[in-house]
Scaffold this motif. Structure first.
Motif, PDB file in Angstrom:
ATOM      1  N   ARG A   1      12.361  72.168  32.625  1.00 48.81           N
ATOM      2  CA  ARG A   1      13.312  71.638  33.680  1.00 48.81           C
ATOM      3  C   ARG A   1      14.826  71.619  32.991  1.00 48.81           C
ATOM      4  O   ARG A   1      14.969  71.119  32.116  1.00 48.81           O
ATOM      5  CB  ARG A   1      12.982  70.111  34.027  1.00 48.81           C
ATOM      6  N   VAL A   2      15.380  72.483  33.758  1.00 48.09           N
ATOM      7  CA  VAL A   2      16.804  72.867  33.072  1.00 48.09           C
ATOM      8  C   VAL A   2      17.895  72.478  33.922  1.00 48.09           C
ATOM      9  O   VAL A   2      17.949  72.821  35.195  1.00 48.09           O
ATOM     10  CB  VAL A   2      16.990  74.471  32.794  1.00 48.09           C
ATOM     11  N   LEU A   3      18.957  71.979  33.440  1.00 43.65           N
ATOM     12  CA  LEU A   3      20.259  71.604  34.034  1.00 43.65           C
ATOM     13  C   LEU A   3      21.232  72.444  33.560  1.00 43.65           C
ATOM     14  O   LEU A   3      21.485  72.579  32.318  1.00 43.65           O
ATOM     15  CB  LEU A   3      20.590  70.055  34.061  1.00 43.65           C
ATOM     16  N   ILE A   4      22.055  73.190  34.612  1.00 39.19           N
ATOM     17  CA  ILE A   4      23.174  73.980  34.084  1.00 39.19           C
ATOM     18  C   ILE A   4      24.425  73.378  34.809  1.00 39.19           C
ATOM     19  O   ILE A   4      24.346  72.969  36.037  1.00 39.19           O
ATOM     20  CB  ILE A   4      22.924  75.415  34.708  1.00 39.19           C
ATOM     21  N   SER A   5      25.438  73.237  33.968  1.00 41.01           N
ATOM     22  CA  SER A   5      26.587  72.650  34.469  1.00 41.01           C
ATOM     23  C   SER A   5      27.823  73.712  34.451  1.00 41.01           C
ATOM     24  O   SER A   5      27.925  74.283  33.241  1.00 41.01           O
ATOM     25  CB  SER A   5      27.241  71.483  33.762  1.00 41.01           C
ATOM     26  N   GLY A   6      28.176  74.089  35.604  1.00 43.73           N
ATOM     27  CA  GLY A   6      29.255  75.200  35.682  1.00 43.73           C
ATOM     28  C   GLY A   6      29.475  75.695  36.906  1.00 43.73           C
ATOM     29  O   GLY A   6      28.319  75.896  37.565  1.00 43.73           O
ATOM     30  N   GLY A   7      30.481  76.578  37.249  1.00 40.54           N
ATOM     31  CA  GLY A   7      30.614  77.315  38.612  1.00 40.54           C
ATOM     32  C   GLY A   7      31.004  78.598  38.467  1.00 40.54           C
ATOM     33  O   GLY A   7      31.256  79.184  39.533  1.00 40.54           O
ATOM     34  N   GLY A   8      31.401  79.104  37.218  1.00 40.83           N
ATOM     35  CA  GLY A   8      31.740  80.499  37.267  1.00 40.83           C
ATOM     36  C   GLY A   8      30.584  81.482  37.119  1.00 40.83           C
ATOM     37  O   GLY A   8      29.601  81.255  37.247  1.00 40.83           O
ATOM     38  N   ASP A   9      31.110  82.683  36.729  1.00 42.53           N
ATOM     39  CA  ASP A   9      30.193  84.025  36.569  1.00 42.53           C
ATOM     40  C   ASP A   9      29.033  83.487  35.560  1.00 42.53           C
ATOM     41  O   ASP A   9      27.819  84.007  36.057  1.00 42.53           O
ATOM     42  CB  ASP A   9      31.018  85.114  36.503  1.00 42.53           C
ATOM     43  N   SER A  10      29.546  83.314  34.539  1.00 41.24           N
ATOM     44  CA  SER A  10      28.513  82.851  33.561  1.00 41.24           C
ATOM     45  C   SER A  10      27.553  81.914  33.792  1.00 41.24           C
ATOM     46  O   SER A  10      26.156  82.221  33.744  1.00 41.24           O
ATOM     47  CB  SER A  10      29.099  82.607  32.217  1.00 41.24           C
ATOM     48  N   ALA A  11      27.843  80.711  34.139  1.00 41.89           N
ATOM     49  CA  ALA A  11      26.883  79.755  34.881  1.00 41.89           C
ATOM     50  C   ALA A  11      26.012  80.243  35.833  1.00 41.89           C
ATOM     51  O   ALA A  11      24.870  79.952  35.773  1.00 41.89           O
ATOM     52  CB  ALA A  11      27.731  78.476  35.142  1.00 41.89           C
ATOM     53  N   VAL A  12      26.428  80.927  36.626  1.00 46.12           N
ATOM     54  CA  VAL A  12      25.562  81.427  37.861  1.00 46.12           C
ATOM     55  C   VAL A  12      24.688  82.511  37.363  1.00 46.12           C
ATOM     56  O   VAL A  12      23.582  82.347  37.699  1.00 46.12           O
ATOM     57  CB  VAL A  12      26.424  81.923  38.822  1.00 46.12           C
TER      58      VAL A  12
END
Length: 342
Positions: free
Chosen positions: A157-168
């Motif tokens: 179960r992975v949570l990713i925080s961010g909204g730029g190209d790398s996060a996406v």
């Protein structure tokens, strides 16, 4: 000073990312004596921060892991045997009376060159970390600011925080392996390119507008995260096995911006031929900005070609506007024979 005793290059490229490496190759096509200098101990530039990431948008290249693309670019950069200097951050620049530039590193070494090509990319980047009490103790376990091994996310179960190209992009890679991927962003709108965002929204759980407000864990592992709604302040709790934070990077160009170059909010200004405000100094890649700038690896390659061509014409005004294409360029004759022989 007697210039005959100095080791003077036609072009010195500062920065070893995609723009700098391709420029080293292309200047070889133009028969220019080339030096490439990078502040780090290895070439690759900002691409080194995501070696496992798949790159799709380089013309004629199948989807390729960034690390392999770096390896290919390094081999290509070395085609015409440029001098490569690593571990030297360039600080000072001066122009002598004979128009030869002297660039000096912070460790004191001087380099002599007739033209300079600035390919400093995003500079000496520093990751923007979570400013949350106790976050640092999880960094050696399941709090990640970059990713070097995708396999660790398998069935997690992975949570990713961010909204730029790398996060996406990371979300789209990890979702193929993980049990669940949740993407948290402080705004409703993502700043990444449209198609990857649409792909992410179709396969991952999206929580906007939220920020990470607190981490809960046992020992050095995060077990759950408190998320705060950016507008209402409401708190949501989510359990996760791995947490990836991609909030961007602080950029530091050191002393390069003290040279007197014209600049804008996002880079040093160049004209359509990649010429800076100082004659004899050119720019390419993410370090520069101009009206139609394309911030892709493919765009960096094009910048490099234009910059090298301008540097060649600066040195030799009667030279051709561009190098001959490789299929008809005599610089490749012996190399083609060697390949055919193999």
């Amino acid at each position: 000073m007697n210039t005959e005793k100095l080791d003077i290059y036609d072009i010195t490229i500062i920065g070893g990312g995609p723009a700098g490496m391709y420029a080293a190759f292309y200047s070889g096509m133009r028969a220019m004596r080339t030096k490439l200098i990078d502040a780090k101990e290895e070439l690759g530039g900002f691409m080194r921060t995501y070696p496992e990431k798949l790159v799709w948008d380089v013309g004629g290249v199948d989807p390729i892991h960034c690390e392999k693309l770096i390896d290919s670019l390094i081999r290509q950069a070395k085609t015409f045997d440029p001098t490569i200097v690593l571990g030297q951050e360039i600080a000072r620049m001066e122009r002598r009376d004979d128009n030869v530039f002297v660039v000096t590193s912070k460790t004191g070494e001087s380099h002599y060159t007739r033209t300079i090509l600035l390919c400093a990319g995003r500079g000496m980047t520093q990751i923007q970390k979570l400013h949350i009490e106790g976050a640092s103790r999880y960094e050696l376990n399941n709090l990640h600011y970059t990713i070097t091994d995708l396999s660790r996310f398998k069935d997690k179960r992975v949570l990713i925080s961010g909204g730029g190209d790398s996060a996406v992009d990371w979300a789209n890679e990890i979702v193929k392996l993980a049990k669940q991927v949740t993407v948290v962003h402080r705004r409703d709108e993502f700043t990444a390119h449209e198609q990857p965002v649409a792909q992410m929204k179709a396969s991952a759980k999206i929580m906007t507008p939220y920020i990470i407000s607190r981490l809960y864990g046992a020992g050095d592992r995060i077990e759950s995260i408190a998320l705060e709604h950016s507008e209402t302040g409401a708190i949501e709790h989510i359990e996760a096995d791995e947490v990836v934070v991609n909030h961007g990077f602080d950029r530091d160009f050191g002393d390069l911006l003290k040279w007197g170059l014209d600049k804008e909010d996002y880079g040093v200004s160049v004209d359509p031929r990649m010429r800076t405000s100082i004659p004899g100094i050119f720019g390419a890649g993410d370090f520069i900005t101009y009206g139609s700038k394309v911030r892709l690896i493919a765009g960096a390659f094009n910048d490099a070609v234009l910059a090298v061509n301008s540097a060649k014409l600066y040195l030799e005004p009667t030279a051709s506007d561009m190098a001959g294409v490789s299929s008809h360029n005599e610089r490749f004759n012996e190399k083609n024979k060697a390949i055919m022989h193999e």
